[in-house]
Enzyme design. Structure first.
Site, PDB file in Angstrom:
ATOM      1  N   ARG A  12      -9.151  43.280 -31.538  1.00 56.87           N
ATOM      2  CA  ARG A  12      -9.183  44.679 -31.569  1.00 56.87           C
ATOM      3  C   ARG A  12     -10.196  45.186 -32.319  1.00 56.87           C
ATOM      4  O   ARG A  12     -11.060  44.414 -32.912  1.00 56.87           O
ATOM      5  CB  ARG A  12      -7.689  45.281 -32.034  1.00 56.87           C
ATOM      6  CG  ARG A  12      -6.798  44.532 -32.800  1.00 56.87           C
ATOM      7  CD  ARG A  12      -7.055  44.776 -34.489  1.00 56.87           C
ATOM      8  NE  ARG A  12      -7.490  45.825 -34.878  1.00 56.87           N
ATOM      9  CZ  ARG A  12      -8.487  45.937 -35.732  1.00 56.87           C
ATOM     10  NH1 ARG A  12      -8.943  44.949 -36.410  1.00 56.87           N
ATOM     11  NH2 ARG A  12      -8.906  47.039 -36.148  1.00 56.87           N
ATOM     12  N   ALA A  58     -13.401  48.529 -31.997  1.00 58.57           N
ATOM     13  CA  ALA A  58     -14.106  48.735 -31.045  1.00 58.57           C
ATOM     14  C   ALA A  58     -15.257  47.676 -30.919  1.00 58.57           C
ATOM     15  O   ALA A  58     -15.616  47.299 -29.826  1.00 58.57           O
ATOM     16  CB  ALA A  58     -14.684  50.178 -31.010  1.00 58.57           C
ATOM     17  N   GLN A 100      -2.610  47.986 -39.079  1.00 61.78           N
ATOM     18  CA  GLN A 100      -4.142  47.372 -39.179  1.00 61.78           C
ATOM     19  C   GLN A 100      -4.580  47.395 -40.695  1.00 61.78           C
ATOM     20  O   GLN A 100      -5.136  46.656 -40.983  1.00 61.78           O
ATOM     21  CB  GLN A 100      -5.060  48.000 -38.331  1.00 61.78           C
ATOM     22  CG  GLN A 100      -4.904  47.896 -36.893  1.00 61.78           C
ATOM     23  CD  GLN A 100      -3.990  48.711 -35.990  1.00 61.78           C
ATOM     24  OE1 GLN A 100      -3.193  49.419 -36.759  1.00 61.78           O
ATOM     25  NE2 GLN A 100      -4.290  49.084 -34.939  1.00 61.78           N
ATOM     26  N   ASP A 140     -13.949  54.772 -32.406  1.00 61.66           N
ATOM     27  CA  ASP A 140     -14.074  54.135 -31.059  1.00 61.66           C
ATOM     28  C   ASP A 140     -14.901  54.573 -30.172  1.00 61.66           C
ATOM     29  O   ASP A 140     -15.224  54.254 -29.126  1.00 61.66           O
ATOM     30  CB  ASP A 140     -12.239  54.032 -30.709  1.00 61.66           C
ATOM     31  CG  ASP A 140     -11.624  53.038 -31.276  1.00 61.66           C
ATOM     32  OD1 ASP A 140     -11.174  53.125 -32.482  1.00 61.66           O
ATOM     33  OD2 ASP A 140     -11.431  51.791 -30.379  1.00 61.66           O
TER      34      ASP A 140
HETATM   35  O1  MRU Z   1      -6.316  49.805 -31.881  1.00 66.27           O
HETATM   36  P1  MRU Z   1      -7.256  49.198 -32.350  1.00 66.27           P
HETATM   37  O2  MRU Z   1      -6.927  48.149 -33.622  1.00 66.27           O
HETATM   38  O3  MRU Z   1      -8.145  48.392 -31.576  1.00 66.27           O
HETATM   39  O4  MRU Z   1      -8.137  50.424 -33.273  1.00 66.27           O
HETATM   40  C1  MRU Z   1      -9.193  50.145 -34.190  1.00 66.27           C
HETATM   41  C2  MRU Z   1      -9.729  51.369 -34.641  1.00 66.27           C
HETATM   42  O5  MRU Z   1      -9.381  52.261 -34.506  1.00 66.27           O
HETATM   43  C3  MRU Z   1     -10.880  51.215 -35.518  1.00 66.27           C
HETATM   44  O6  MRU Z   1     -10.916  51.933 -36.653  1.00 66.27           O
HETATM   45  C4  MRU Z   1     -12.117  51.285 -34.715  1.00 66.27           C
HETATM   46  O7  MRU Z   1     -12.043  50.479 -33.524  1.00 66.27           O
HETATM   47  C5  MRU Z   1     -13.185  50.986 -35.399  1.00 66.27           C
HETATM   48  S1  MRU Z   1     -13.309  49.269 -35.846  1.00 66.27           S
HETATM   49  C6  MRU Z   1     -14.788  48.916 -36.578  1.00 66.27           C
END
Ligand code: MRU
Length: 366
Positions: A45, A47, A195, A236
């Site tokens: 997970r 982005a 996370q 994202d």
């Molecule tokens: O649902 P996720 O864990 O994929 O969400 C991740 C985020 O919101 C992060 O802050 C974003 O992807 C940036 S990661 C460098």
């Protein structure tokens, strides 16, 4: 360095982020369908990591193809890209990566099938290496924005685990610490997938960076008590006007930051900037299974039958964003201008159309 994902001889290997911090186990994928599943169920997970995973999934699919004619391979390629595209809708890096692989495939027209296969695998591997190099540059640019000492709050995990290595928001923090700044990280736990408490805390502990986990609803009190000198989060998708989609709860943090006059920074690779999306209202927000809210560790914590919502992301209006840090430099408002200036002639991840360049905005490269 933590290996979030890597191309190996036995397939694409992912650290299973659902199991951290309790267990450090790995998942190997050998088909695009398996890769789509690990994106959807959040083995991998974040982005930028999703983007490179998508590219590797496409490379796997092409590698596996039994096609003997170019036309046959072309049909399969489109199908593989569709499988990968239908995973998570918010992170634009997914679509950016698919577009990049499509452009590569197009450039290989007339090549032999074995050559095309090899070139697509190499393209995915190149994206992996570029992601890490970009994150290091992002870290250097953003480190200058960090206080010399004191608390820095982050939300979700925008670290090594959300990228191919080093992170985005955590790259800024890591680089600041490497420069000798005495930073103490406050990690929002980030309900419901945790996370922050599971992943950000785990990787910062590995690096020996002082970290305190707080529940999301403590952030305002910490700011009021003067414990937070700056905030840095990932993204994202960043719309053309600077609105930022990021993990649900980011908006709340940004509004609180404004109330307490704390700078709120967003760190993301340029592949997260989507100039084809004019503002945040047009960013698709993923709705995830409500079980992520109703259950904790397999245990129901919400009465049966009550209504539940689970949007995975929210949009922070650009007016709350003090600066955006990318591998190309730091930009400040007005973002309509500064992001386009940073882009030069950027090709949109979604439409594939070129975007006009403009000038006059503030772009700073440390
Ligand atoms: O649902 P996720 O864990 O994929 O969400 C991740 C985020 O919101 C992060 O802050 C974003 O992807 C940036 S990661 C460098």
């Amino acid at each position: 360095m933590i290996q979030t994902l890597e191309w190996t001889d036995s397939g694409v290997r992912f650290i299973d982020q659902r199991k951290l911090p309790g267990e450090e186990v790995y998942v190997i994928c050998n088909t695009p369908e398996e890769v789509a599943d690990v994106i959807r169920n959040m083995v991998v997970r974040g982005a930028p990591a999703i983007g490179v995973t998508a590219a590797m999934g496409i490379a796997l699919g092409v590698r596996n193809s039994q096609a003997s004619r170019a036309q046959e391979l072309e049909g399969e390629f489109e199908r593989i890209c569709d499988v990968i595209a239908k995973t998570r809708p918010t992170a634009v890096n997914l679509f950016w990566a698919i577009q990049r692989m499509k452009r590569k495939f197009e450039s290989l027209r007339g090549s032999t099938i074995p050559h095309t296969k090899q070139a697509l695998i190499e393209e995915a591997q190149r994206m992996h290496a570029e992601d890490i190099a970009g994150n290091r540059a992002m870290g250097r640019h953003g480190a200058t924005l960090m206080p010399a000492s004191g608390g820095v709050l982050t939300h979700c995990n925008a670290g090594a685990l959300a990228t191919c290595g080093y992170g985005t928001a955590l790259a800024v923090i890591r680089a600041a610490v490497e420069q000798g700044k005495k930073i103490h990280v406050y990690a929002d736990e980030t309900r419901p997938f945790l996370q922050g408490s599971r992943l950000t805390a785990w990787e910062l502990m590995k690096d020996g960076i002082p970290t305190t986990v707080i529940s999301d609803n403590m952030a305002g009190a910490m700011m009021r008590q003067g414990k937070i000198g700056a905030i840095v989060v990932g993204a994202d998708r960043i719309a053309a006007n600077g609105d930022v989609a990021n993990k649900i709860g980011t908006y709340t943090v940004a509004v609180l930051a404004r109330e307490h006059s704390i700078p709120f920074y967003v760190a993301a690779p340029f592949s997260t900037v989507d100039l084809a999306t004019p503002d945040g209202s047009k960013i698709p927000i993923e709705q995830r299974n409500i079980r992520e809210i109703t259950h904790i560790g397999g245990q129901r914590v919400v009465p049966e039958g009550v209504q539940v919502e689970n949007p995975a992301f929210d949009v922070t209006p650009a007016k709350y964003v003090s600066a955006i840090v990318t591998e190309r430099g730091v930009v400040r408002p007005p973002y309509e201008e500064s992001l386009r200036q940073l882009a030069g002639e950027k090709v949109s991840a979604v439409t594939g159309k070129g975007q006009a360049e403009s000038s006059g905005a503030q772009v700073r490269s440390e």
